[in-house]
Design a protein around this motif. Sequence first.
Motif, short mmCIF file in Angstrom:
data_model
loop_
_atom_site.label_atom_id
_atom_site.label_comp_id
_atom_site.label_asym_id
_atom_site.label_seq_id
_atom_site.Cartn_x
_atom_site.Cartn_y
_atom_site.Cartn_z
N ARG A 2 11.37 5.04 18.30
CA ARG A 2 12.33 4.02 18.71
C ARG A 2 13.54 4.70 19.36
N LEU A 3 13.62 4.54 20.68
CA LEU A 3 14.65 5.24 21.45
C LEU A 3 15.81 4.34 21.84
N PHE A 4 15.54 3.06 22.04
CA PHE A 4 16.54 2.16 22.59
C PHE A 4 16.86 1.04 21.61
N HIS A 5 18.00 0.40 21.81
CA HIS A 5 18.41 -0.73 20.97
C HIS A 5 18.45 -1.99 21.83
N CYS A 6 18.14 -3.12 21.20
CA CYS A 6 18.23 -4.40 21.87
C CYS A 6 19.70 -4.70 22.17
N THR A 7 19.97 -5.17 23.36
CA THR A 7 21.36 -5.47 23.74
C THR A 7 21.85 -6.77 23.12
N TYR A 8 20.94 -7.58 22.61
CA TYR A 8 21.32 -8.87 22.03
C TYR A 8 21.53 -8.79 20.51
N CYS A 9 20.60 -8.13 19.80
CA CYS A 9 20.70 -8.13 18.34
C CYS A 9 20.85 -6.74 17.73
N GLN A 17 8.21 -1.71 25.27
CA GLN A 17 8.19 -3.11 24.88
C GLN A 17 8.89 -3.93 25.94
N SER A 18 8.37 -5.11 26.23
CA SER A 18 9.01 -5.96 27.23
C SER A 18 9.94 -6.99 26.59
N CYS A 23 14.34 -10.72 18.09
CA CYS A 23 14.97 -11.90 18.70
C CYS A 23 14.22 -12.41 19.93
N TYR A 24 13.18 -11.69 20.38
CA TYR A 24 12.32 -12.07 21.50
C TYR A 24 13.04 -12.16 22.84
N GLN A 25 14.18 -11.52 22.96
CA GLN A 25 14.88 -11.44 24.24
C GLN A 25 14.26 -10.30 25.06
N PRO A 26 14.33 -10.37 26.39
CA PRO A 26 13.79 -9.29 27.22
C PRO A 26 14.54 -7.98 26.97
N THR A 27 13.82 -6.89 27.01
CA THR A 27 14.42 -5.59 26.78
C THR A 27 15.06 -5.07 28.06
N PRO A 28 15.94 -4.08 27.96
CA PRO A 28 16.52 -3.48 29.17
C PRO A 28 15.41 -2.87 30.04
N TYR A 29 15.63 -2.88 31.34
CA TYR A 29 14.63 -2.39 32.28
C TYR A 29 14.30 -0.92 32.05
N TYR A 30 15.28 -0.13 31.60
CA TYR A 30 15.04 1.30 31.41
C TYR A 30 14.17 1.58 30.18
N ASN A 31 13.82 0.56 29.42
CA ASN A 31 12.92 0.73 28.28
C ASN A 31 11.46 0.56 28.71
N ARG A 32 11.21 0.22 29.96
CA ARG A 32 9.86 -0.07 30.40
C ARG A 32 9.27 1.09 31.18
N LEU A 33 7.97 1.22 31.11
CA LEU A 33 7.27 2.34 31.72
C LEU A 33 7.44 2.36 33.24
N ARG A 34 7.43 1.19 33.88
CA ARG A 34 7.54 1.13 35.34
C ARG A 34 8.83 1.80 35.82
#
Length: 56
Positions: A2-9, A17-18, A23-34
Amino acid sequence: MRLFHCTYCGHKLRFRQSACSQCYQPTPYYNRLRFWLILTLAVLAAAAAFALSLIV
């Protein structure tokens, strides 16, 4: 891992993770493989262009 934290909760996110699993909010873009693939390709292209400019 676990490297990143959710910006909402503030929940710790797993890599690639997308959506936050709490809280099921979208994750920051830098957390995604693309994001990391595009960044890596851009850095490699810049390094190759720099190396070619030194040869010519």
